[in-house]
Design an enzyme around this catalytic site. Sequence first.
Site: not given
Length: 320
Positions: A101, A185, A281
């Site tokens: 992340d 991501e 996170d």
Amino acid sequence: MQRLQAFKYELRPDGQQQRQMRRFAGSCRFVFNKALALQKARYEQGEKKLGWLRYRNSREALGTVKNVTVSLSGGKWFVSIQTEREVEQPLPQSTTAVGIDMGIARFATLSDGSHLEPLNSFKRHETALRKAQQAMSRKTKFSNNWKKAKARVQRIHFRIGNTRRDYLHKATSTISQNHAMVCIEHLQVRSMSKSGAGSTEKPGTNVRAKSGLNKAILDQGWFEFRRQLDYKLAWNGGYLIAVPPQNTSRTCPACGHVSKDNRQTQAQFACVECGFEENADLVSAINILRAGHARFACEVSDAVRSPAAGTRRGEPVPAD
Ligand SMILES: [Zn+2]
């Protein structure tokens, strides 16, 4: 597999060569085309070439040379040699998978619980840069003192770039050596770093917050981080899997409950359904890893399935 790789060396031109190179370069920073054309014209007229240039042989260039770029950065000359060579398909040294992340407070949080501190190379040099820029603005333009001040500003920019590159390379090397699959991501860094000002009909929201975020994103180099991870993993026989960012920060890894109420604060995740609590996170990183596993399974089954089957991605494979 074919490996394209660039090898960059610092050039060591002598005084005469430096003057010639500067003349070639003019005011442009990246000038190899122009310099090459000039060089060719001079050569055809029977004039000597720059001659041989010394360079710092920091490492050996491997493979067939595809192109050569000469650049000037921070008052130093560099030559970058892009090569192509055949290397054996590498086997990953590790079998683990990890989700990452990306964030502001922590540059990157890994699903194994470790994290990377923010880079903030710009912040660290910000004061020095501001002072140097102010000093430059007080000088008469194009005077000798102005040129000196300008060189100083450029040196600081150069240092900022170096610190950032160094940090990113170390981080991506470590991650790509320790994991065979890295999930990250799909972040539209470019659109996220667009101005938050909006238009007159539709003014932007959180302009101030977004401008702060912009600076942080650009300073962090997320885009470069991804780019490096991608090619280094490929070199090590691993994979980079990008997953859609939907709900990665809102899904409970313990019970699967999806709600924005699970994120009451920026830093902490607390599931309203089962009470699971964890650093926000880290929760995102865990969800990214899961999404990555699902995606990887889909891609593998897609590849295995015969193209005539005509089933859509994600649908169960009919048993024969
Ligand atoms: Zn839960």
